[in-house]
Structures are given as C-alpha cells and as structure tokens.
Design a protein around this motif. Structure first.
Motif, PDB file in Angstrom:
ATOM      1  N   ILE A  68      -0.977  -5.929  -6.090  1.00 20.02           N
ATOM      2  CA  ILE A  68      -0.733  -4.493  -6.205  1.00 20.02           C
ATOM      3  C   ILE A  68       0.024  -4.153  -7.500  1.00 20.02           C
ATOM      4  O   ILE A  68       0.100  -3.011  -7.908  1.00 20.02           O
ATOM      5  CB  ILE A  68       0.074  -4.019  -4.961  1.00 20.02           C
ATOM      6  N   GLY A  69       0.580  -5.193  -8.160  1.00 18.82           N
ATOM      7  CA  GLY A  69       1.501  -4.976  -9.283  1.00 18.82           C
ATOM      8  C   GLY A  69       0.921  -4.153 -10.417  1.00 18.82           C
ATOM      9  O   GLY A  69       1.469  -3.113 -10.785  1.00 18.82           O
ATOM     10  N   LEU A  70      -0.229  -4.594 -10.966  1.00 15.21           N
ATOM     11  CA  LEU A  70      -0.756  -3.883 -12.127  1.00 15.21           C
ATOM     12  C   LEU A  70      -1.378  -2.544 -11.738  1.00 15.21           C
ATOM     13  O   LEU A  70      -1.392  -1.608 -12.545  1.00 15.21           O
ATOM     14  CB  LEU A  70      -1.768  -4.752 -12.872  1.00 15.21           C
ATOM     15  N   ALA A  71      -1.862  -2.424 -10.496  1.00 16.53           N
ATOM     16  CA  ALA A  71      -2.362  -1.126 -10.032  1.00 16.53           C
ATOM     17  C   ALA A  71      -1.207  -0.122 -10.008  1.00 16.53           C
ATOM     18  O   ALA A  71      -1.358   1.043 -10.382  1.00 16.53           O
ATOM     19  CB  ALA A  71      -2.966  -1.269  -8.638  1.00 16.53           C
ATOM     20  N   THR A  72      -0.034  -0.611  -9.598  1.00 20.89           N
ATOM     21  CA  THR A  72       1.161   0.241  -9.571  1.00 20.89           C
ATOM     22  C   THR A  72       1.546   0.638 -10.998  1.00 20.89           C
ATOM     23  O   THR A  72       1.828   1.807 -11.266  1.00 20.89           O
ATOM     24  CB  THR A  72       2.324  -0.510  -8.887  1.00 20.89           C
ATOM     25  N   VAL A  73       1.542  -0.348 -11.895  1.00 18.64           N
ATOM     26  CA  VAL A  73       1.893  -0.067 -13.298  1.00 18.64           C
ATOM     27  C   VAL A  73       0.940   1.002 -13.858  1.00 18.64           C
ATOM     28  O   VAL A  73       1.361   1.962 -14.506  1.00 18.64           O
ATOM     29  CB  VAL A  73       1.812  -1.359 -14.143  1.00 18.64           C
ATOM     30  N   GLN A  74      -0.351   0.828 -13.571  1.00 14.49           N
ATOM     31  CA  GLN A  74      -1.334   1.779 -14.089  1.00 14.49           C
ATOM     32  C   GLN A  74      -1.041   3.199 -13.579  1.00 14.49           C
ATOM     33  O   GLN A  74      -1.124   4.166 -14.329  1.00 14.49           O
ATOM     34  CB  GLN A  74      -2.734   1.361 -13.663  1.00 14.49           C
ATOM     35  N   ARG A  75      -0.670   3.312 -12.312  1.00 14.90           N
ATOM     36  CA  ARG A  75      -0.386   4.654 -11.769  1.00 14.90           C
ATOM     37  C   ARG A  75       0.851   5.263 -12.410  1.00 14.90           C
ATOM     38  O   ARG A  75       0.887   6.452 -12.703  1.00 14.90           O
ATOM     39  CB  ARG A  75      -0.207   4.574 -10.260  1.00 14.90           C
ATOM     40  N   VAL A  76       1.876   4.428 -12.611  1.00  9.88           N
ATOM     41  CA  VAL A  76       3.099   4.937 -13.251  1.00  9.88           C
ATOM     42  C   VAL A  76       2.757   5.447 -14.651  1.00  9.88           C
ATOM     43  O   VAL A  76       3.138   6.554 -15.044  1.00  9.88           O
ATOM     44  CB  VAL A  76       4.183   3.834 -13.331  1.00  9.88           C
ATOM     45  N   VAL A  77       2.002   4.631 -15.388  1.00 11.03           N
ATOM     46  CA  VAL A  77       1.654   4.971 -16.770  1.00 11.03           C
ATOM     47  C   VAL A  77       0.807   6.256 -16.802  1.00 11.03           C
ATOM     48  O   VAL A  77       1.062   7.172 -17.582  1.00 11.03           O
ATOM     49  CB  VAL A  77       0.924   3.774 -17.427  1.00 11.03           C
ATOM     50  N   ARG A  78      -0.170   6.326 -15.909  1.00 14.91           N
ATOM     51  CA  ARG A  78      -1.033   7.524 -15.881  1.00 14.91           C
ATOM     52  C   ARG A  78      -0.245   8.772 -15.512  1.00 14.91           C
ATOM     53  O   ARG A  78      -0.533   9.855 -16.004  1.00 14.91           O
ATOM     54  CB  ARG A  78      -2.155   7.319 -14.876  1.00 14.91           C
ATOM     55  N   ARG A  79       0.714   8.621 -14.624  1.00 12.28           N
ATOM     56  CA  ARG A  79       1.511   9.786 -14.240  1.00 12.28           C
ATOM     57  C   ARG A  79       2.323  10.294 -15.423  1.00 12.28           C
ATOM     58  O   ARG A  79       2.727  11.456 -15.455  1.00 12.28           O
ATOM     59  CB  ARG A  79       2.417   9.448 -13.059  1.00 12.28           C
ATOM     60  N   HIS A  80       2.590   9.422 -16.373  1.00 15.85           N
ATOM     61  CA  HIS A  80       3.286   9.847 -17.586  1.00 15.85           C
ATOM     62  C   HIS A  80       2.304  10.302 -18.671  1.00 15.85           C
ATOM     63  O   HIS A  80       2.704  10.575 -19.792  1.00 15.85           O
ATOM     64  CB  HIS A  80       4.155   8.703 -18.135  1.00 15.85           C
ATOM     65  N   LEU A 104       0.829  -1.206   0.000  1.00 20.98           N
ATOM     66  CA  LEU A 104       0.000   0.000   0.000  1.00 20.98           C
ATOM     67  C   LEU A 104       0.869   1.265   0.000  1.00 20.98           C
ATOM     68  O   LEU A 104       0.621   2.213  -0.750  1.00 20.98           O
ATOM     69  CB  LEU A 104      -0.890  -0.025   1.250  1.00 20.98           C
ATOM     70  N   LEU A 105       1.915   1.228   0.818  1.00 18.42           N
ATOM     71  CA  LEU A 105       2.824   2.379   0.885  1.00 18.42           C
ATOM     72  C   LEU A 105       3.544   2.568  -0.441  1.00 18.42           C
ATOM     73  O   LEU A 105       3.737   3.684  -0.907  1.00 18.42           O
ATOM     74  CB  LEU A 105       3.863   2.169   1.997  1.00 18.42           C
ATOM     75  N   HIS A 106       3.926   1.433  -1.031  1.00 19.24           N
ATOM     76  CA  HIS A 106       4.624   1.479  -2.309  1.00 19.24           C
ATOM     77  C   HIS A 106       3.731   2.120  -3.366  1.00 19.24           C
ATOM     78  O   HIS A 106       4.152   3.000  -4.113  1.00 19.24           O
ATOM     79  CB  HIS A 106       5.009   0.056  -2.707  1.00 19.24           C
ATOM     80  N   LEU A 107       2.471   1.692  -3.376  1.00 17.98           N
ATOM     81  CA  LEU A 107       1.511   2.223  -4.348  1.00 17.98           C
ATOM     82  C   LEU A 107       1.308   3.726  -4.136  1.00 17.98           C
ATOM     83  O   LEU A 107       1.290   4.499  -5.088  1.00 17.98           O
ATOM     84  CB  LEU A 107       0.183   1.480  -4.205  1.00 17.98           C
ATOM     85  N   SER A 108       1.192   4.142  -2.882  1.00 22.33           N
ATOM     86  CA  SER A 108       0.944   5.564  -2.639  1.00 22.33           C
ATOM     87  C   SER A 108       2.200   6.381  -2.954  1.00 22.33           C
ATOM     88  O   SER A 108       2.117   7.520  -3.381  1.00 22.33           O
ATOM     89  CB  SER A 108       0.462   5.801  -1.209  1.00 22.33           C
ATOM     90  N   ARG A 109       3.382   5.747  -2.777  1.00 18.92           N
ATOM     91  CA  ARG A 109       4.634   6.469  -3.095  1.00 18.92           C
ATOM     92  C   ARG A 109       4.722   6.751  -4.595  1.00 18.92           C
ATOM     93  O   ARG A 109       5.205   7.797  -5.005  1.00 18.92           O
ATOM     94  CB  ARG A 109       5.827   5.642  -2.632  1.00 18.92           C
ATOM     95  N   PRO A 144     -14.726  -0.683 -19.832  1.00 15.60           N
ATOM     96  CA  PRO A 144     -14.202   0.154 -18.760  1.00 15.60           C
ATOM     97  C   PRO A 144     -13.640  -0.727 -17.648  1.00 15.60           C
ATOM     98  O   PRO A 144     -14.271  -1.683 -17.238  1.00 15.60           O
ATOM     99  CB  PRO A 144     -15.418   0.943 -18.272  1.00 15.60           C
ATOM    100  N   ALA A 145     -12.439  -0.412 -17.209  1.00 20.41           N
ATOM    101  CA  ALA A 145     -11.836  -1.202 -16.142  1.00 20.41           C
ATOM    102  C   ALA A 145     -12.170  -0.577 -14.811  1.00 20.41           C
ATOM    103  O   ALA A 145     -12.417   0.608 -14.732  1.00 20.41           O
ATOM    104  CB  ALA A 145     -10.321  -1.247 -16.331  1.00 20.41           C
ATOM    105  N   ARG A 146     -12.165  -1.407 -13.816  1.00 25.56           N
ATOM    106  CA  ARG A 146     -12.376  -0.880 -12.477  1.00 25.56           C
ATOM    107  C   ARG A 146     -11.165  -0.036 -12.092  1.00 25.56           C
ATOM    108  O   ARG A 146     -10.031  -0.434 -12.299  1.00 25.56           O
ATOM    109  CB  ARG A 146     -12.507  -2.063 -11.526  1.00 25.56           C
ATOM    110  N   ARG A 147     -11.432   1.139 -11.590  1.00 26.96           N
ATOM    111  CA  ARG A 147     -10.314   2.038 -11.305  1.00 26.96           C
ATOM    112  C   ARG A 147      -9.799   1.830  -9.895  1.00 26.96           C
ATOM    113  O   ARG A 147     -10.529   1.508  -9.000  1.00 26.96           O
ATOM    114  CB  ARG A 147     -10.766   3.489 -11.462  1.00 26.96           C
ATOM    115  N   GLY A 148      -8.481   2.059  -9.733  1.00 21.88           N
ATOM    116  CA  GLY A 148      -7.834   1.889  -8.421  1.00 21.88           C
ATOM    117  C   GLY A 148      -8.000   3.089  -7.528  1.00 21.88           C
ATOM    118  O   GLY A 148      -8.416   4.118  -7.945  1.00 21.88           O
TER     119      GLY A 148
END
Lengths: 149, 313
Positions: B248-260, B122-127, B309-313
């Motif tokens: 948590i893996g793909l949720a993390t990937v999605q956040r990285v991608v969205r941040r870009h 969870l911390l990793h994802l929020s970081r 539509p995918a479920r959003r994190g």
C-alpha cells in the motif's frame, strides 16, 4: 478472593463479549463483569446503580467499557446521556471500539470520554490492552466519590 | 451590485440561473465598474459542468466516508473472533490435534492477522484521500531526519547511513507529507535490509524552475518490466517472504502527491536500488500520468524522456 471492583461491558457482539471475558480472565483481573447488550440497557443499569449507590456503592462500576456501534442508542448517545445526568456524569467511561476513525475519536472526546482504545484484531494484543485498562481503572485509579443520594 | 456602485470590482461571483428548458446553469462573474464612462464591463463563464463535478465528488466522498466507517467498525470484529477463538481452540484442544492440525490452526490465525493488516492499510489509504488538506510551510529535511531516527530506533541492529539534504522545505500538509516520507524512507529501509552499510538519500533537485524531491536507496530495486504495478494498491513486486508488506506504501505516496497537485515517478534497476522523485504541484500540468522510468536500461538510454502510463490506484 473477593472481586476488586466491577466493570460494565456495553457490547452487542456475542463474540466480543466472550473474548473480553477471556481477556479479563487471562489477566487475572478478579472483577465482576456486568454486560449490557444495548445502549438503553447500559443507561438503565447505570442510572439504577448510581441512584442506589448510597446503599450499595460496590454496585457502581469502576469503569464502563463502551462499544460505539450499538443498535438504536449508540455508544456516543450513551456517553452524552451519562455526562448530562448528575448521577452518572463522573463515571469513568472508556470507548472500546474497532474503529480508529478521527470522526469517532472526536465524537467520543467531545462529550468527555475518559479514554479511547481501539480493539486490536490480534487476540494477544487485545489481551494486553484489556490488562492495561483493567490494572489502571481497577487498581491504580481512585474512583470518583459516590454522590449523596 | 452594491460593490459595483461603490466603484469596486466584483471577482468570481457565482450564481445559478434557470434556463428555458428548466435546467439550471451556473455562471461565474468578474465585473469592473468604469465610473467615468458610466460603464460596467462584465465577463461570465459557464461553470455548470465544474459545479456538477463538484457535487458528484461531494457525493462520492460521502459514500467513501460511509464505506470506511463500515469497514472500520464491522470488518475487523469477525477477524478478532477468528484469531481469538482459534487461540482458544489451540489452548483447549491443542493436545488432541496432531502437528498438521496445529499448523493449520496457526495458518488460520496468521491469515486473520494479515487480513487485519490489509484492512488497516485500506483504511489508511482512504484516509489519505479523505483528510482535509491543511497547507503550510513544512521543513522536509527535519521531517526526513525524524522519520530516519524512528526507523533506526525500531531496528537498532542495522547500520544505515542516511544522507539528508539540509534546508529542504515545501508548502503542503504536514501530516500527509509525513505519511509520504514515512512510506518512502520506510520502503528504502526495507529494501536495503539485506545490504550491509546501506545508504539512503533524501534531497531536492530543480527541474523547470520547480523543486523535485527525491528519496534514493541502493537496495534491491525492481525489474522495470513490472513498473506499471508500482503505484497500484495491494500490488507487490517482491514476494512476501522476501520483503513483507501490504503493498500500500507507494499507492499512499501517490495519493499524497496528487492531493498536492504533484506527480511521482520511480527509477529503478534490479539489484542497484530505487529512486522515487516527486513534485508537490506548481509544475506544468501536462496531463501525463505518474510514471515509472527504468534507469540504466537500454530503453531509457535511447529515449530518456519516454513515459510509461502507470496502472492507476
């Protein structure tokens, strides 16, 4: 067997105090453990120990294991005080904390912490970490010379 | 005004104005002097809503920081207590417990350790969401090779063929892209675990003039019926006993991608493997969600571009 040196553990959580004692025992580190339950208690202890170091050099801890989240005077404030006081500025201090947030790591290194170690949740890993720390700071490391009183 | 007097244009000058009703409005000005005509042409855009959104975002980020700080410091300590004192109980009273009692104690310890892993995840994802984006040129091929080498070193018994395309580069944040590739290649590694001589590919394709990066494996795959759960944090499509993980893996990937500014989508078929495609911004932003599309399914054959539509994190 005589103790080979002293550790000051600065920790307000009773469970963590007991677990750290247990980890030290399990590693057979044979050292005296002093406990400070707050930042202020740690500062009072260390300033007095360093001021008396001429008479009692063994009273100066070989390493301070410092929790960061402490009531009132927190760990970073303790570290800053230690580093700005001529009597205590060379004391080896290890930040031993639950967090590995970048903000905590940076805030500890800025005033000059000697090491930053995150306490593992898994107790076996915690025992290993305390063993490595103890062997390094109590057995391998040469402590700074005691300053003249 | 001095810039305009000096004959220079003013671009994106922001200022705040008080309206008659006492509220404040933010305007962005672009102005250019036309010295010969003794004219200044100026255009103002009302960006009050954007400013308010930025302020709200700033507050949310501060709250997230405070929350993460508390999780990081306060939530892990009791777990260390549960694990440590359970071990002490086992050591001191283990002989007085029967087999069932000892098994229960071991389950308490396993649960505490698992909760520790979930908190870390969870911390990793929020970081990933909180870290400041530092953009530069990133050699994704080199990064993929490095991650592949690390995976192989951690599990040297496995025989996995990595096919990593040469010269794949991107503009992005090195640390975050590394996190994304670690998760994607790590997933591919995990889900090919039961395959002998597994193969994992990393490469890039071009769609609409923009690069689309891809990690593909020929492993377990998943049933596209549950694709909506793919990018949600802590949602898993396999049983823990079969393929362990925190979800948590793909949720993390999605956040990285969205941040870009990019999007991520998955193609999969049960027993045939999974391909994850992602962009890192630049392509047309059509407001569509990140998607998971089924490969080799009837639906996909009839409507290859249909998006779910995918479920959003």
């Amino acid at each position: 067997m005589n103790p080979i040196g002293a550790i000051l553990l600065v920790e307000d959580d009773t469970d963590d105090v007991d677990l750290t004692r247990r980890a030290i025992q399990k590693n057979d580190l044979r050292c005296e453990i002093a406990i400070a339950r707050s930042g202020q208690e740690a500062l009072d202890y260390l300033v007095a120990a360093c001021a008396n170091s001429g008479r009692n050099p063994a009273g100066v801890p070989r390493v301070v294991l410092l929790d960061l989240k402490l009531p009132k005077v927190d760990g970073i404030a303790v570290l800053r005080h230690l580093r700005t006081d001529e009597r205590t500025r060379r004391l080896p201090v290890v930040a031993l904390t639950s967090s590995n947030e970048q903000e905590d790591i940076l805030a500890s290194h800025a005033p000059g912490v000697n090491s930053f170690v995150r306490k593992p949740v898994n107790f076996s890993d915690f025992v290993k970490a305390i063993g490595i720390l103890g062997r390094y700071w109590l057995q391998l490391n040469e402590p700074p010379p005691v300053p003249n009183p | 005004m001095r810039t305009l007097e000096a004959g220079q244009p003013v671009i994106r000058f922001e200022s705040r104005y008080r309206a008659r009703d006492g509220s404040y409005r933010w305007l962005v000005w672009n102005a250019a002097p036309h010295v010969g005509e003794r004219l200044v042409r100026a255009v103002a855009h009302d960006v009050t809503e954007r400013k308010q959104a930025e302020l709200a975002l700033q507050l949310t980020n501060q709250e997230l920081e405070t929350f993460s700080y508390s999780v990081s410091h306060d939530l892990r300590a009791p777990l260390r207590g549960i694990d440590g004192f359970s071990q002490a109980l086992e050591e001191y009273c283990g002989e007085r417990l029967d087999e069932t009692g000892r098994r229960h104690l071991e389950r308490i310890r396993a649960a505490a350790r698992r909760m520790g892993l979930l908190i870390d995840a969870l911390l990793h994802l929020s970081r990933v969401s909180r870290t400041e984006l530092r953009t530069g040129a990133v050699d994704l091929s080199a990064l993929a090779r490095m991650v592949a080498r690390e995976l192989q070193e951690r599990d040297p018994q496995r025989s996995v063929g990595f096919v990593i395309a040469e010269g794949v580069t991107a503009r992005g944040d090195f640390t975050l892209l590394r996190v994304a590739l670690e998760n994607l290649l790590g997933n591919a590694w995990k889900f090919t675990g039961k395959w002998e001589d597994a193969r994992i590919e990393f490469g890039v394709e071009t769609a609409g003039g923009w690069p689309v990066y891809m990690v593909r494996d020929h492993g377990a795959g998943f049933d596209m019926q549950y694709a909506g759960k793919l990018f949600g944090p802590f949602l898993r499509l396999h049983e823990a006993a079969e393929f362990p993980g925190t979800g948590i893996g793909l949720a993390t990937v999605q956040r990285v991608v969205r941040r870009h500014g990019g999007r991520v989508r998955a193609e999969s078929a049960l027993g045939q493997g999974t391909a994850i495609h992602f962009t890192l911004g630049g392509e047309e932003q059509d407001g569509k969600e990140d998607v998971a599309v089924g490969a080799k399914t009837k639906e996909a054959n009839h409507e290859p571009n249909r998006r779910h539509p995918a479920r959003r994190g």
